[in-house]
Design a protein around this motif. Sequence first.
Motif, PDB file in Angstrom:
ATOM      1  N   ILE A   1       4.062  -2.223   0.027  1.00 50.27           N
ATOM      2  CA  ILE A   1       3.008  -2.082  -0.973  1.00 50.27           C
ATOM      3  C   ILE A   1       1.684  -2.645  -0.467  1.00 50.27           C
ATOM      4  CG2 ILE A   1       3.343  -4.290  -2.152  1.00 50.27           C
ATOM      5  CD1 ILE A   1       3.060  -2.673  -4.795  1.00 50.27           C
ATOM      6  N   TRP A   2       1.746  -3.549   0.522  1.00 54.85           N
ATOM      7  CA  TRP A   2       0.517  -4.122   1.069  1.00 54.85           C
ATOM      8  C   TRP A   2      -0.289  -3.108   1.854  1.00 54.85           C
ATOM      9  CZ3 TRP A   2      -0.486  -8.208  -1.469  1.00 54.85           C
ATOM     10  CH2 TRP A   2       0.547  -9.055  -1.892  1.00 54.85           C
ATOM     11  N   ALA A   3       0.348  -2.036   2.305  1.00 51.71           N
ATOM     12  CA  ALA A   3      -0.396  -0.974   2.990  1.00 51.71           C
ATOM     13  C   ALA A   3      -1.357  -0.267   2.046  1.00 51.71           C
ATOM     14  CB  ALA A   3       0.583   0.037   3.592  1.00 51.71           C
ATOM     15  N   LEU A   4      -1.095  -0.332   0.747  1.00 48.07           N
ATOM     16  CA  LEU A   4      -1.975   0.279  -0.241  1.00 48.07           C
ATOM     17  C   LEU A   4      -3.053  -0.685  -0.727  1.00 48.07           C
ATOM     18  CD1 LEU A   4       0.762   2.041  -2.432  1.00 48.07           C
ATOM     19  CD2 LEU A   4      -0.535   2.999  -0.520  1.00 48.07           C
ATOM     20  N   ILE A   5      -2.915  -1.967  -0.384  1.00 50.64           N
ATOM     21  CA  ILE A   5      -3.821  -2.990  -0.918  1.00 50.64           C
ATOM     22  C   ILE A   5      -4.764  -3.542   0.145  1.00 50.64           C
ATOM     23  CG2 ILE A   5      -3.937  -5.269  -1.998  1.00 50.64           C
ATOM     24  CD1 ILE A   5      -1.268  -4.662  -3.334  1.00 50.64           C
ATOM     25  N   LEU A   6      -4.212  -4.061   1.230  1.00 48.43           N
ATOM     26  CA  LEU A   6      -5.023  -4.807   2.199  1.00 48.43           C
ATOM     27  C   LEU A   6      -6.103  -3.981   2.907  1.00 48.43           C
ATOM     28  CD1 LEU A   6      -2.339  -7.165   3.801  1.00 48.43           C
ATOM     29  CD2 LEU A   6      -3.923  -7.619   1.926  1.00 48.43           C
ATOM     30  N   PRO A   7      -5.841  -2.714   3.303  1.00 48.86           N
ATOM     31  CA  PRO A   7      -6.917  -1.966   3.993  1.00 48.86           C
ATOM     32  C   PRO A   7      -8.165  -1.750   3.151  1.00 48.86           C
ATOM     33  CG  PRO A   7      -4.790  -0.944   4.402  1.00 48.86           C
ATOM     34  CD  PRO A   7      -4.566  -1.969   3.339  1.00 48.86           C
ATOM     35  N   LEU A   8      -8.043  -1.821   1.823  1.00 56.25           N
ATOM     36  CA  LEU A   8      -9.193  -1.594   0.940  1.00 56.25           C
ATOM     37  C   LEU A   8      -9.706  -2.874   0.292  1.00 56.25           C
ATOM     38  CD1 LEU A   8      -7.876   1.587  -0.935  1.00 56.25           C
ATOM     39  CD2 LEU A   8      -9.305   1.508   1.124  1.00 56.25           C
ATOM     40  N   ALA A   9      -9.204  -4.019   0.726  1.00 58.61           N
ATOM     41  CA  ALA A   9      -9.472  -5.261   0.002  1.00 58.61           C
ATOM     42  C   ALA A   9     -10.919  -5.726   0.114  1.00 58.61           C
ATOM     43  CB  ALA A   9      -8.533  -6.366   0.492  1.00 58.61           C
ATOM     44  N   VAL A  10     -11.558  -5.505   1.263  1.00 59.03           N
ATOM     45  CA  VAL A  10     -12.912  -6.032   1.477  1.00 59.03           C
ATOM     46  C   VAL A  10     -13.843  -4.893   1.881  1.00 59.03           C
ATOM     47  CG1 VAL A  10     -14.344  -7.617   2.800  1.00 59.03           C
ATOM     48  CG2 VAL A  10     -12.025  -8.287   2.153  1.00 59.03           C
TER      49      VAL A  10
ATOM     50  N   LEU B   1       0.192  -1.601 -10.517  1.00 52.73           N
ATOM     51  CA  LEU B   1       0.481  -2.816  -9.755  1.00 52.73           C
ATOM     52  C   LEU B   1      -0.482  -2.971  -8.587  1.00 52.73           C
ATOM     53  CD1 LEU B   1       2.326  -5.268  -9.241  1.00 52.73           C
ATOM     54  CD2 LEU B   1       3.802  -3.745  -7.884  1.00 52.73           C
ATOM     55  N   VAL B   2      -0.670  -1.881  -7.843  1.00 50.10           N
ATOM     56  CA  VAL B   2      -1.581  -1.921  -6.689  1.00 50.10           C
ATOM     57  C   VAL B   2      -3.008  -2.218  -7.149  1.00 50.10           C
ATOM     58  CG1 VAL B   2      -2.673  -0.481  -4.930  1.00 50.10           C
ATOM     59  CG2 VAL B   2      -0.197  -0.434  -5.200  1.00 50.10           C
ATOM     60  N   THR B   3      -3.435  -1.584  -8.233  1.00 51.42           N
ATOM     61  CA  THR B   3      -4.795  -1.797  -8.727  1.00 51.42           C
ATOM     62  C   THR B   3      -4.986  -3.231  -9.197  1.00 51.42           C
ATOM     63  OG1 THR B   3      -4.939   0.526  -9.409  1.00 51.42           O
ATOM     64  CG2 THR B   3      -6.530  -0.999 -10.373  1.00 51.42           C
ATOM     65  N   ALA B   4      -4.012  -3.769  -9.932  1.00 54.17           N
ATOM     66  CA  ALA B   4      -4.128  -5.141 -10.446  1.00 54.17           C
ATOM     67  C   ALA B   4      -4.162  -6.160  -9.304  1.00 54.17           C
ATOM     68  CB  ALA B   4      -2.969  -5.445 -11.386  1.00 54.17           C
ATOM     69  N   LEU B   5      -3.205  -6.056  -8.372  1.00 52.96           N
ATOM     70  CA  LEU B   5      -3.196  -6.975  -7.235  1.00 52.96           C
ATOM     71  C   LEU B   5      -4.435  -6.792  -6.369  1.00 52.96           C
ATOM     72  CD1 LEU B   5       0.552  -6.801  -6.108  1.00 52.96           C
ATOM     73  CD2 LEU B   5      -0.592  -8.688  -7.273  1.00 52.96           C
ATOM     74  N   GLY B   6      -4.829  -5.539  -6.184  1.00 53.05           N
ATOM     75  CA  GLY B   6      -5.994  -5.251  -5.355  1.00 53.05           C
ATOM     76  C   GLY B   6      -7.274  -5.828  -5.929  1.00 53.05           C
ATOM     77  N   ILE B   7      -7.429  -5.754  -7.247  1.00 51.99           N
ATOM     78  CA  ILE B   7      -8.626  -6.315  -7.884  1.00 51.99           C
ATOM     79  C   ILE B   7      -8.688  -7.820  -7.652  1.00 51.99           C
ATOM     80  CG2 ILE B   7      -9.701  -6.823 -10.109  1.00 51.99           C
ATOM     81  CD1 ILE B   7      -8.768  -4.083 -11.060  1.00 51.99           C
ATOM     82  N   VAL B   8      -7.566  -8.506  -7.877  1.00 49.94           N
ATOM     83  CA  VAL B   8      -7.544  -9.968  -7.705  1.00 49.94           C
ATOM     84  C   VAL B   8      -7.865 -10.352  -6.264  1.00 49.94           C
ATOM     85  CG1 VAL B   8      -6.087 -12.026  -7.790  1.00 49.94           C
ATOM     86  CG2 VAL B   8      -5.926 -10.310  -9.604  1.00 49.94           C
ATOM     87  N   ILE B   9      -7.193  -9.707  -5.309  1.00 49.75           N
ATOM     88  CA  ILE B   9      -7.407 -10.041  -3.902  1.00 49.75           C
ATOM     89  C   ILE B   9      -8.819  -9.665  -3.461  1.00 49.75           C
ATOM     90  CG2 ILE B   9      -6.675  -9.505  -1.544  1.00 49.75           C
ATOM     91  CD1 ILE B   9      -3.839  -9.165  -2.636  1.00 49.75           C
ATOM     92  N   SER B  10      -9.282  -8.491  -3.874  1.00 45.11           N
ATOM     93  CA  SER B  10     -10.609  -8.030  -3.472  1.00 45.11           C
ATOM     94  C   SER B  10     -11.706  -8.929  -4.027  1.00 45.11           C
ATOM     95  CB  SER B  10     -10.829  -6.586  -3.937  1.00 45.11           C
ATOM     96  OG  SER B  10     -12.105  -6.124  -3.571  1.00 45.11           O
ATOM     97  N   VAL B  11     -11.605  -9.283  -5.316  1.00 41.05           N
ATOM     98  CA  VAL B  11     -12.618 -10.152  -5.927  1.00 41.05           C
ATOM     99  C   VAL B  11     -12.612 -11.530  -5.267  1.00 41.05           C
ATOM    100  CG1 VAL B  11     -13.257 -11.370  -8.047  1.00 41.05           C
ATOM    101  CG2 VAL B  11     -12.675  -8.945  -8.132  1.00 41.05           C
TER     102      VAL B  11
END
Length: 303
Positions: A147-156, A85-95
């Motif tokens: 779950i956003w703590a696992l996504i947003l810090p690495l997004a950009v 879940l984190v990887t999928a959401l992270g890819i979309v947000i990061s891209v």
Amino acid sequence: MKSKKTKQINQIKKSTDVCFNIIFLLLSLICILPVVFVFSISISSENSIQKYGYQIIPTEMSSAAYQFLWNEKGTILHALFISVLVTALGIVISVLLTTTMGYVLSRPNYALKEVYTWLVFIPMIFNGGMLAGYVVNANILHLRDTIWALILPLAVSSFNVVICKTFFKTTIPDSIVESAKMDGASQLRIFFQIILPISKPILATIGLFAAFGYWNDWFQASLYISDKNLQSLQSLLNNIQSNIEYLANNPYGGLSMQQYKASMPTESVRMAIAIVIIVPIACVYPFFQKYFISGLTIGSVKG
């Protein structure tokens, strides 16, 4: 005559071609053999490891390490779901964030291009440090145990933004953008309906970089996550490995703890954990290899 001469100059000798093939074969083996070695240790019995050490061909095979992980399958599967879940959401947000920033910085008529270029470039060299990041994420943004703590810090990533900027600047003709503007298209419509469909190489490259980053990350969970239901696979397996090391290095534990330690594989479990982490992301890579290679050659000189 000229084309024939140019062809002769660019032609690679057979001996040189053989040397290149040998070099690439050796480099491939250097990449593959460690994974094979780790897998061999993971299927070795604990007694053979203690007696003979690490071997690429196990003297005595055992599935005890994978049985140990299988006994924890409920927890591991839940952690796997969190990681996916984190990887999928992270890819979309990061891209999405990376490509939009890169596209804006690539436009020659953007008034604040120089300022934002420096704002993107400086974090590549300097950063605020772990303490400042923790204060912002935990105390100001209140991301702790979400779950956003696992996504947003690495997004950009500044590096990825620079790659996107170079791609859009060197690959997308300005005439396409200007023609769309003359037809009355807005910037968002130009970006999503014209630019992105012809930017598959950079999308795949940034997506793969993001996938590697999110899938392999365990540090964010160790900083911000105390809720066991939000533990990622890497964080969970890291905790399992830490507990194994604790048992192995604590000979003064209680009797039940020592009995558990005696019946539990240690070295092979560590290697099995590595295999469990490697296999899923390794299976994804071949599907993006074509676009990934194209993205890595951005800015290269064309003959």
